[in-house]
Design an enzyme around this catalytic site. Sequence first.
Site, PDB file in Angstrom:
ATOM      1  CD  GLU B  62      -2.639  -1.050   2.684  1.00 51.96           C
ATOM      2  OE1 GLU B  62      -3.523  -1.908   2.869  1.00 51.96           O
ATOM      3  OE2 GLU B  62      -2.333  -0.192   3.544  1.00 51.96           O
ATOM      4  CG  ASP B  73      -3.472   8.009   9.013  1.00 50.13           C
ATOM      5  OD1 ASP B  73      -3.307   6.776   9.134  1.00 50.13           O
ATOM      6  OD2 ASP B  73      -3.823   8.548   7.961  1.00 50.13           O
TER       7      ASP B  73
END
Lengths: 409, 279
Positions: B62, B73
């Site tokens: 990824e 995040d």
Amino acid sequence: MTTPNSYRAQPDERGHFGDYGGRYVAETLMPLILDLETAYRAARADPSFAAQFDDLLEHYVGRPSPLYHAERLTEELRKDANPGKGAQIWFKRDELNHTGAHKINNCIGQILLAMRMGKTRIIAETGAGQHGVATATVCARFGLPCVIYMGAKDAERQQPNVFRMKLLGAEVRAVESGARTLKDAMNEALRDWVANVDDTFYIIGTAAGPHPYPELVRDFQSVIGREAREQMQKRTGRLPDLLVAAIGGGSNAIGLFHPFLDDQDVRMLGVEAAGEGLDRKHAASLAGGFPGVLHGNKTYLLQDEDGQIAEAHSISAGLDYPGIGPEHAWLKDQGRVDYVAVSDREALDAFQLLCRTEGIIPALEPSHAIAAVAAKAREMNEDRIILANLCGRGDKDIFTVADALGVTI
Amino acid sequence: MKSAASATDRDTQVPPRDRLAAAFACARDEGRAALVTFVTAGHGDTDANLDALVAGGADIVELGMPFTDPMADGPAIQAANLRSLAAHTTTADILAVARGFRMRHPAVPLILMGYANPMLRRGSDWFANAAREAGADGVICVDIPPEEDSALGPALRDAGLHLVRLATPTTDARRLPTVVDGASGFLYYVSVAGITGLQQAAQDSIESAIARLKGATDLPIAVGFGVRTPEQAAAIGRVSDGVVVGSAIVELVAKHGGDASGAITEYISTLATALRGAR
């Protein structure tokens, strides 16, 4: 573009205002905002919810706020207008609310909703600190623990509000990430929410974020416009010709505008922050931005050609946000509301003008609206009526203003 | 005319081999979970870091697209995003990294992962075509849930790219069919309600979640968020089709700067070894 039958029928069932709004959130939050929507629909259908909301607004917040005819300001602006020009200026006095701004209207509504949902912990983001103070206030009133996220830069320039929040029992977490302002505080609040999904209710302070927030914040703030409409008709026997309100996220503006949107003869003007100028640092997302996705909704955003969000700037911390509520984005595209931008300097001049002519110290946010009012009043005939929302008082801003004027307190 | 012409184009094209399906099938044949690894583009020497992932035994890569406001995040990936943007990483740079990876590693599946706004800025069709031309196999967009699929999903499907969806502990049985509908490639199970890189989920909660997800889809299930140690990876790999590791790798890049590839290969190979011995 076709004209809709009503401008008051948004959003659709998916939370879209035309192409804007929506529910652009991480999957973890998706079930939560669906629950919130269900709870909100149930609350709206329950007369006891409205009764409780109205009761608190009357006896705790101090509503209805007055509608005030600013005769001295009107006369002052007529002095340098052409003969026959110089519209009457009226203010909706939402700065007289408990906590000194319109933000409390929404906080009352959302904390009642939180308690209906059985939530036991409240979080919020704040820019200038007015929404943080309003949230801390309702949390103290109802005995719920509360965490306020505030950009570290904002916390530095709004120390009095940080102290107010602490006095009210809130925990203030200064956010050091990103630009250390409102958008970063909102990121951090979303991170908190995603990690505390069971017990936490997020009280968003403006008419933005994922559906149903833009709708419910608007509905709670619409008390401003409903009262103003009734008061104006009672006092003058007619509706105003022009409504004016400052716009950061846009909650006070949509609260004033929404009840009038289907009154065809009432024009509306939203006033963004042009900061140092639209060709320099500013916070005018409609004037200088492009549609994009941030913080759960699609709307106009200040961003670069790769979709990275730009840092906003305004002398007013409450307008210092690179986005705008999605309903304003839609109203702009529809042409129903006009939007202009006013600079730091113009807002400072308007701030002082209102102090001197009316004995009212406004917040820097509505000072932007007052600057636009002054410009418009001179162009309009004397028999016309301008109604502006005085959405906050200026106590919190005196240090910023002194600094900008080169005065040492 | 237009549709007839594009149908002809499609007919004459050699269909791209489904690298994602092949990677999961290969791991399954070897009796192990696939190792899915993440780095942020423009953080450190991205080309070398990507090569190091493959050298260590990663099955799927990824590539994180940095965004100014990475609200899902944790601290490690937030910092990597901001550092990458401070070094002026552009969308064109990220696509160039992907293109280079595809040339060096023709068979390794590559997923672009990020947030909606950079993906939608020039239009979803532009992004989908650019991603495909750069050699990506699929896209994970954190803040486009199924409810807003029309913003990006149709463009990805038209371009022949996988749209990898996320399922979370809050995705209940009522909602799961909505999430799975339109998902492809694999289903990414976010094992904790939270942000990347911090807490780790209890093993029994992962096992019951996988059983629930398997009841709703035939797609491979990869489990991520908070996975750091070979032991954790092995425990999850016993029950899932894939294990996703991100923040721990990004932290290595933060620690070693432009010279992280040795440390990354070493770390990834401990995870790969653990997965091989897990079942």
